[in-house]
Design an enzyme around this catalytic site. Structure first.
Site, PDB file in Angstrom:
ATOM      1  N   GLU A   1      -2.500-108.999 -27.109  1.00 34.46           N
ATOM      2  CA  GLU A   1      -2.919-109.853 -25.988  1.00 34.46           C
ATOM      3  C   GLU A   1      -4.406-109.787 -25.684  1.00 34.46           C
ATOM      4  O   GLU A   1      -5.017-110.794 -25.341  1.00 34.46           O
ATOM      5  CB  GLU A   1      -2.107-109.512 -24.731  1.00 34.46           C
ATOM      6  CG  GLU A   1      -0.658-109.996 -24.749  1.00 34.46           C
ATOM      7  CD  GLU A   1       0.294-109.024 -25.419  1.00 34.46           C
ATOM      8  OE1 GLU A   1      -0.169-108.094 -26.104  1.00 34.46           O
ATOM      9  OE2 GLU A   1       1.516-109.194 -25.268  1.00 34.46           O
TER      10      GLU A   1
ATOM     11  N   GLU B   1       7.710-106.951 -26.780  1.00 36.61           N
ATOM     12  CA  GLU B   1       8.256-106.652 -25.449  1.00 36.61           C
ATOM     13  C   GLU B   1       9.768-106.885 -25.423  1.00 36.61           C
ATOM     14  O   GLU B   1      10.526-106.121 -24.831  1.00 36.61           O
ATOM     15  CB  GLU B   1       7.532-107.498 -24.380  1.00 36.61           C
ATOM     16  CG  GLU B   1       6.096-107.012 -24.173  1.00 36.61           C
ATOM     17  CD  GLU B   1       5.255-107.944 -23.312  1.00 36.61           C
ATOM     18  OE1 GLU B   1       5.205-109.151 -23.619  1.00 36.61           O
ATOM     19  OE2 GLU B   1       4.649-107.469 -22.334  1.00 36.61           O
TER      20      GLU B   1
END
Ligand code: 3H9
Length: 707
Positions: free
Chosen positions: A129, A109
């Site tokens: 995730e 990210e």
């Protein structure tokens, strides 16, 4: 700058380096350090561009998972990464992220908020995730589709699987691969961009890859449909799809808000807690308290196996897959030929599926040397006995190995239940003898129970763990009790499945309740797969270790007498077609009715809840006994056994974690009720009783012991 992030200058470029070993997780101080570096570079007129790079073996492996635990427990508030990402993306001077090792989760990210990304060839990027029960929480679901397209973003966020640098380049996730020195390559790349005087792209402003409704609607529908199969029971993959869909329908800022909401829902869910427990338990399992730090594992350059049956053959494939030459011994040429033919067929199937090349298959087969004698065993670093479960035969083999094996060689038995100390006693080197309990199919199943005998040395244990790692298995150290950890618990679980059908539940209802709970298969379907004949023989053997006079299952013995051995005979608890597809068998339903009636069992309606409680609490109660008796090191180790060897759903954390989630008082009370209804099988584990009475948990127990 702080000690986790360093700042240096090379002429007109600022270099921000993250130094938070071992994996540069975004622990407190790291995002702050990067932000400080960005601000400093932008305040310095001499600086024209910034390189963000990881020190050590990786870029950034993501958020610090330990910190999530504190956020979930309310100990601290989550520190948002979003301000840092905005600072990077809004930096007036271009920023390039230089990736090596892993750029995962929050690491990717951050990289996506930079203007450019370059990567070493061995780098991997990913949004893993979902494996932790959450979704990307720092705009990953919004920037990823903008860079890599919607389909790729969905694939990455739903599977959590890593993507290699070359594929990331093809997908538009990275701009250039760097050969040789990464930092030098990143600097050269950045200088080119500065010289071109280009406007530096901001990912959040890119919309060209977001597709349109006509292409996206079927894509998301298909993703949801597929996740129902691949992610049965899990919530995060569906939340990830929702978040990526928001990227295609809303503005960037609105999409980020949707993602945040979904992220928080996932973060505070039981599934996230369970999956984070699994993450750490899987790593803790290899840490053996009390093991000498000097205990070195032997180097494994040559292996030998006795027995070329299903188990021996599968184990031989594990060695060949790891590039280790292996001798495979049988007593007759026919058995040897059969074993090699099975191995060849298994490899051919993998080739047909496109997961192995013909050349790789040939190389692996060449590493397996079939033999009828012991020649060459004197060179083996590890010898694994994988003959059928017969103590006399095993003793004979170990006595022979004692004469032939070189000093220091690891002598392992693949017994699934026999007494390892008795086997070791036939040798003059019991310290080198260990149990390596593989699970069928041994070339597929990840679990490896490492059985420690009375005399097993620390070196032998360290070597067994190293061997497990070499074979890409998860090794769990267990003590030498009957059935070890996995099967000892499984006996109780299977027994309840058998009793439940006799008391009134249908075969299908028992299995459905368990698969609805999340088990990979129902217990009776497992019985059919493993072989009813095998199960019955194991139970007869178990009876030698049990207090006499306990209730025994009846129907399964009738199935055995009828030759209904399960899948392999086309009939067991179910009927099977030629593709081994199961259908309910009215003949079995009638047999159950008749047998129960003859035995005077009053049949009644049994709901899914009771089915699950009877089966799963039987696992938990036995697990508590095993833990208390010291045959497993930690409750988490038992969980790892069940997740990797028995199809227990990872999102429930394993049986012991699940028990903590239910509450040990609730579990204990129900076990007591079952004891009152069904007798001695349900004698509560003393540890379960103690913890229930003191408000304890299995998880806290490990910590209290200081493990
Ligand atoms: C995330 O980023 C959410 C974002 O969207 C942000 C939201 C706001 N944290 O696996 P190893 C420890 S979620 C803390 O044996 P390898 C690990 O416990 C995160 N600790 O090494 C072990 O400790 P110990 C997304 C971590 O070389 C040691 O590092 N990221 C973390 O076989 C070595 O680990 C992930 O899910 C962490 N993030 O594999 C990545 N990662 O030595 C998870 C590792 O005390 N990590 N540790 O036992 C991995 O996949 C692997 O660890 C990795 C290295 C491939 C990086």
């Amino acid at each position: 700058m702080n000690e986790l992030v360093s700042y240096s200058q090379d002429n007109e470029l600022a270099i921000i380096t993250i130094n938070n070993p071992p994996v540069n997780a975004l622990s407190p101080g790291v995002p702050e350090g990067i932000a400080e570096g960005v601000a400093r570079a932008n305040a310095d007129d001499a600086i024209k561009g910034l390189v963000l790079i990881g020190g050590g073996r990786t870029f950034i492996a993501g958020a610090d998972i330990k910190e999530f635990g504190k956020v979930i427990s309310g100990e601290k508030k989550e520190g948002s990464l979003l301000p840092l990402l905005t600072a990077l993306e809004d930096s007036p001077k271009p920023v390039v992220a230089a990736l090596h090792g892993s750029a995962f989760g929050g690491g990717l990210e951050i990289a996506m908020a930079c203007h450019y990304r370059v990567a070493a060839k061995d780098a991997q990027v990913g949004q893993p995730e979902v494996k932790l029960g959450i979704i990307p929480g720092a705009a990953g679901t919004q920037r990823l589709p903008r860079l890599a397209g919607v389909a790729k973003a969905v694939e990455m966020c739903v599977s959590g699987a890593p993507v290699k640098a070359a594929d990331a380049l093809a997908a538009g996730l990275v701009d250039q691969l760097i050969e040789g020195d990464l930092l030098a390559g990143a600097q050269a790349f950045l200088r080119e961009k500065i010289a071109a005087n280009a406007t530096h792209p901001r990912t959040r402003e890119r919309n060209d890859k977001l597709g349109d409704e006509a292409t996206n609607t079927p894509l998301f529908a298909a993703a949801r449909e597929s996740a129902k199969k691949t992610a049965r029971g899990l919530t995060a993959p569906f939340a990830a799809i929702d978040a990526v869909e928001a990227a295609t329908k809303l503005s960037f800022d609105e999409g980020v808000q949707v993602e945040r909401k979904l992220f928080e829902q996932c973060l505070f869910s039981d599934q996230a807690k369970a999956l984070m427990h699994v993450f750490f338990a899987e790593r803790e399992v290899a840490k053996v308290p009390g093991l000498s730090p000097d205990a070195k594992s032997i180097e494994i350059k040559q292996a030998a196996i006795i027995g070329a049956g299903t188990m021996g053959g599968g184990i031989a494939m594990n060695f060949a897959n790891a590039g280790v030459p292996v001798l495979l011994k049988e007593t007759t040429q026919e058995a040897l030929d059969r074993g090699i033919a099975t191995i060849t067929k298994n490899y051919s199937n993998t080739v047909k599926k496109g997961r192995l090349t013909e050349e790789a298959m040939a190389e692996r087969l060449a590493l397996i040397t079939p033999t009828l004698g012991y020649d060459g065993f004197e060179n083996a670093d590890v010898i694994i006995e994988a003959v059928f479960e017969n103590m006399a035969l095993k003793k004979e083999i170990f006595a022979e190995l004692d004469k032939r094996a070189k000093p220091g060689a690891l002598l392992a038995s693949n017994t699934s239940s026999l007494n390892l100390d008795e086997i070791a006693a036939t040798t003059s080197r019991a310290s080198s003898v260990i149990g390596l309990h593989f699970f069928s199919p041994a070339n597929v199943m990840r679990l490896l129970e490492i059985v420690r005998g009375k005399a097993t040395s620390d070196e032998a244990i360290a070597s067994a763990f190293a061997l497990g790692k070499l074979m890409k298995k998860v090794g769990v150290l267990v003590g030498n009790c009957h059935g070890f950890v996995g099967n000892r618990m499984f006996f109780q679980y299977m027994r309840e499945g058998h009793f439940l059908v006799e008391e009134g539940a249908s075969v299908e209802a028992v299995d459905k309740a368990l698969t609805d709970f999340g088990m990979a298969m129902g217990i009776l379907a497992v019985d059919d797969m493993a072989g009813i004949d095998v199960g019955v023989k194991v139970r007869q053997e178990n009876a030698k270790h049990e207090a006499p006079g306990r209730r025994q299952p009846l129907v399964v013995d009738r199935l055995y007498e009828m030759g209904r051995y399960g899948q392999k005979t086309g009939a067991g608890w179910y009927k099977y077609d030629e593709n081994r597809r199961a259908t309910p068998d009215p003949a079995v339903a009638a047999l159950i009715e008749k047998t129960a009636q003859a035995a005077g069992i009053t049949r009644r309606e049994i709901g899914a809840r009771e089915i699950v409680e009877r089966c799963v609490y039987a696992l938990i109660n036995e697990g508590a006994k095993i833990l208390d008796e010291g045959y497993a090191l930690r409750a988490g180790d038992i969980d790892i056994v069940y997740l990797n060897g028995y199809g227990f759903p990872a999102w429930r954390g394993g049986p012991m974690w699940y028990a903590d989630t239910v509450g040990l008082k609730t579990v204990y009370d129900r076990v007591c009720e079952f004891q009152a209804q069904h007798g001695a099988w349900w004698e509560p584990a003393p540890l379960l009783k103690r913890l229930a009475e003191t408000g304890g948990t299995f998880a806290a127990l490990g910590k209290a012991k200081g493990d």
